[in-house]
Design a protein around this motif. Structure first.
Motif, PDB file in Angstrom:
ATOM      1  N   ALA A 175      48.704  44.536  47.931  1.00 59.16           N
ATOM      2  CA  ALA A 175      47.614  43.850  48.619  1.00 59.16           C
ATOM      3  C   ALA A 175      46.691  43.139  47.645  1.00 59.16           C
ATOM      4  O   ALA A 175      46.162  42.056  47.949  1.00 59.16           O
ATOM      5  N   VAL A 176      46.463  43.722  46.481  1.00 56.10           N
ATOM      6  CA  VAL A 176      45.605  43.074  45.481  1.00 56.10           C
ATOM      7  C   VAL A 176      46.206  41.735  45.087  1.00 56.10           C
ATOM      8  O   VAL A 176      45.507  40.719  44.976  1.00 56.10           O
ATOM      9  N   GLN A 177      47.508  41.714  44.895  1.00 50.82           N
ATOM     10  CA  GLN A 177      48.179  40.462  44.555  1.00 50.82           C
ATOM     11  C   GLN A 177      48.145  39.480  45.730  1.00 50.82           C
ATOM     12  O   GLN A 177      47.887  38.291  45.559  1.00 50.82           O
ATOM     13  N   ALA A 178      48.378  39.976  46.931  1.00 48.72           N
ATOM     14  CA  ALA A 178      48.468  39.109  48.112  1.00 48.72           C
ATOM     15  C   ALA A 178      47.126  38.524  48.519  1.00 48.72           C
ATOM     16  O   ALA A 178      47.071  37.435  49.100  1.00 48.72           O
ATOM     17  N   LEU A 179      46.039  39.237  48.231  1.00 51.36           N
ATOM     18  CA  LEU A 179      44.714  38.808  48.687  1.00 51.36           C
ATOM     19  C   LEU A 179      43.877  38.173  47.590  1.00 51.36           C
ATOM     20  O   LEU A 179      42.697  37.881  47.803  1.00 51.36           O
ATOM     21  N   SER A 180      44.454  37.953  46.413  1.00 52.18           N
ATOM     22  CA  SER A 180      43.668  37.432  45.293  1.00 52.18           C
ATOM     23  C   SER A 180      43.231  35.986  45.496  1.00 52.18           C
ATOM     24  O   SER A 180      42.255  35.540  44.889  1.00 52.18           O
ATOM     25  N   ASP A 181      43.944  35.250  46.321  1.00 54.73           N
ATOM     26  CA  ASP A 181      43.546  33.880  46.639  1.00 54.73           C
ATOM     27  C   ASP A 181      42.717  33.891  47.931  1.00 54.73           C
ATOM     28  O   ASP A 181      43.144  34.461  48.941  1.00 54.73           O
ATOM     29  N   PRO A 182      41.519  33.289  47.931  1.00 53.20           N
ATOM     30  CA  PRO A 182      40.671  33.338  49.123  1.00 53.20           C
ATOM     31  C   PRO A 182      41.327  32.815  50.395  1.00 53.20           C
ATOM     32  O   PRO A 182      41.117  33.373  51.480  1.00 53.20           O
TER      33      PRO A 182
END
Length: 264
Positions: A175-182
């Motif tokens: 999730a950290v990787q998936a949500l790093s872009d706003p």
């Protein structure tokens, strides 16, 4: 993912063992982001608030100071015990899996998860569960680190890359990787059932106490990037941190989070 492949962050026993250490070293730091999240939602003493994967209660306890009625949940009994020990009459605690909340639909005015749902194996289900228990017109608020994490995890990853460039480092939760872009973050909130998402970047310094390097496990022991090192490699990491700090008693580590707020 098999039992062998599971991250320690998916194991409540890991967090039970880390609870007291987390309260001492991370609580005040994450509380800064909890306050930033709370500033985006107006709470009153009539508000019903849920804190999902509450940890030691940085968000739950801050929300309680507004007079709101707060339920703090976490799958780690030791974590919720830390919150219960504070003894606030408007804070209830329950041990609960955030991927399957044992709570009625549309029962909370605001549902928060500060660096919690992002650790879930099925984090999208966690977001959907947050939305399910948010009342229509209420708010969902999620905080996530960006791709390289924060605080000692961020520092350790950077030092490992410098000292051991051929050694793979810790993989951040999906999730950290998936949500790093706003934009991606906003889309996932909408996919979970929320609407009108707003994403904001918030940066605070984690102040690493250089004196704590005398017992480096107390600083880095929660990270696989540390536990996978040999004793000699650990000594090299500690020496690098001391060099970075120079003669200063603390080493600031700027750490950036994204906070997403959306309506139900």
């Amino acid at each position: 993912m098999t039992e062998v492949e599971k991250s320690p962050f998916e194991n409540p026993d890991h967090w039970d063992k880390a609870a007291q250490h987390y309260r001492q070293t991370a609580h005040l730091f994450t509380a800064q982001y909890a306050e930033a999240a709370l500033a985006r939602v107006a709470l009153t003493p009539r508000s019903r608030v849920l804190d999902v994967a509450a940890g030691t209660g940085a968000l739950a306890l801050a929300a309680a100071r507004t007079g709101a009625q707060v339920l703090a949940t976490d799958f780690s009994p030791a974590m919720v015990a830390c919150i219960a020990e504070v003894g606030l009459t408007n804070v209830e605690t329950r041990t609960m899996d955030g991927q399957a909340l044992d709570l009625p639909d549309a029962s909370f005015d605001a549902v928060f998860s500060i660096f919690g749902v992002i650790m879930f194996p099925d984090w999208r289900k966690g977001l959907r569960e947050m939305c399910r228990v948010t009342r229509p017109g209420g708010y969902g608020v999620v905080a996530t680190w960006q791709e390289q994490g924060a605080a000692t995890f961020l520092l350790l990853g950077r030092i490992r890359s410098k000292l051991f460039p051929d050694r793979p480092g810790m993989t951040m939760p999906e999730a950290v990787q998936a949500l790093s872009d706003p934009d991606d973050f906003a889309r996932e909130l909408v996919a979970a059932g929320y609407r009108d998402p707003e994403i904001e970047s918030v940066t605070h310094d984690y102040m690493l106490d250089v004196a704590a390097l005398d017992e480096p496990d107390s600083l880095f022991g929660m990270s696989p990037d540390w536990t996978s090192l040999s004793d000699a490699e650990k000594m090299a990491v500690v020496a690098e941190v001391r060099t970075m700090a120079g003669d200063q008693p603390t080493l600031p580590i700027p750490s950036t989070a994204l906070i997403g707020v959306a309506k139900r």
